[in-house]
Design an enzyme around this catalytic site. Structure first.
Site, mmCIF file in Angstrom:
data_model
loop_
_atom_site.group_PDB
_atom_site.id
_atom_site.type_symbol
_atom_site.label_atom_id
_atom_site.label_comp_id
_atom_site.label_asym_id
_atom_site.label_seq_id
_atom_site.Cartn_x
_atom_site.Cartn_y
_atom_site.Cartn_z
ATOM 1 N N ASP A 1 18.835 0.817 2.278
ATOM 2 C CA ASP A 1 19.562 -0.363 1.792
ATOM 3 C C ASP A 1 20.998 -0.018 1.411
ATOM 4 O O ASP A 1 21.933 -0.763 1.723
ATOM 5 C CB ASP A 1 18.843 -0.963 0.582
ATOM 6 C CG ASP A 1 17.605 -1.753 0.965
ATOM 7 O OD1 ASP A 1 17.492 -2.124 2.152
ATOM 8 O OD2 ASP A 1 16.761 -1.986 0.087
ATOM 9 N N THR B 1 0.811 -1.225 0.000
ATOM 10 C CA THR B 1 0.000 0.000 0.000
ATOM 11 C C THR B 1 0.838 1.265 0.000
ATOM 12 O O THR B 1 0.319 2.354 -0.260
ATOM 13 C CB THR B 1 -0.908 0.028 1.241
ATOM 14 O OG1 THR B 1 -0.083 0.124 2.414
ATOM 15 C CG2 THR B 1 -1.751 -1.231 1.319
#
Length: 214
Positions: free
Chosen positions: A208, A113
């Site tokens: 990341d 979402t």
């Protein structure tokens, strides 16, 4: 030098900021290099976002005489990184403002979402009396930024600023619509968001790349 390109948004166009941002965009940059550059840019952006802090004259003794000199007035500011990537800015900012308080806002983006889900929140009890600088490298959908500022306002924060490395036009529009009084500082406004909510051309996922979890 600063260029204001959107109402309430300041793009910090200092050559050092832009040079370091370009190095960070390079996909071959190592985790160590990315993390170091984010730290350095954090310090430079902290310099800009605190440019208009109020000062007051205090009496001090120099080696030669007594004089009145300016010091920052009021209570110390609060840096509020959005976990996890926002922590990459923190050390650089604290090296410039070592007496700042720190609030932590834990949010992650639901992959389906793209909404922000809170998992941690801790802030000074007197946050209502302090300038709060919310920190997150990427202003993409702005879901996390809006959720973080909502939470800070629930705790009483009144004077809030937002600092990011990159912003998308969609994120700026969402944040300024939800919190029009919150001013934004960024190193660049990129072109658009892709279908996965990533900034293009961007630099990938800042968390990341900073922690080597790609």
């Amino acid at each position: 030098m600063q260029d204001v390109t959107h109402k309430g948004v300041t793009v910090v166009s200092h050559p050092l900021v832009q040079h370091k941002l370009t190095l960070m965009r390079d996909k071959s940059r190592s985790t160590k290099g990315f993390r170091q550059l984010l730290n350095e840019i954090g310090m430079l952006l902290a310099y800009e976002v605190t440019r208009d802090l109020p000062t007051e004259l205090v009496e001090i003794e120099t080696p030669l005489t007594t004089t009145m000199a300016p010091m920052i007035a009021g209570k110390k500011l609060v840096l509020a990184p959005i976990l996890r990537a926002g922590v990459g800015f923190l050390d650089g900012m604290l090296s410039l403002v070592p007496s700042a308080r720190v609030a932590h806002i834990g949010l992650y983006r639901d992959p389906d979402t793209l909404t922000a889900v809170e998992y941690y929140f801790k802030a000074p009890s007197d946050i209502a009396d302090r300038l709060v600088i919310v920190v997150d490298p990427m202003l993409a959908t702005a879901n996390s930024a809006v959720a973080a500022i909502d939470r800070l306002k629930e705790r009483g924060a009144k004077d809030i600023r937002f600092v990011c490395l990159l912003a998308a036009p969609e994120g700026i529009a969402r944040l300024t619509a939800a919190h029009p009084e919150v001013r934004v500082w960024t190193a660049a406004i990129d072109d658009h968001l892709n279908d996965h909510g990533y900034i293009v051309p961007g630099l990938g996922d800042a968390g990341d790349r900073m922690y080597g979890t790609r």
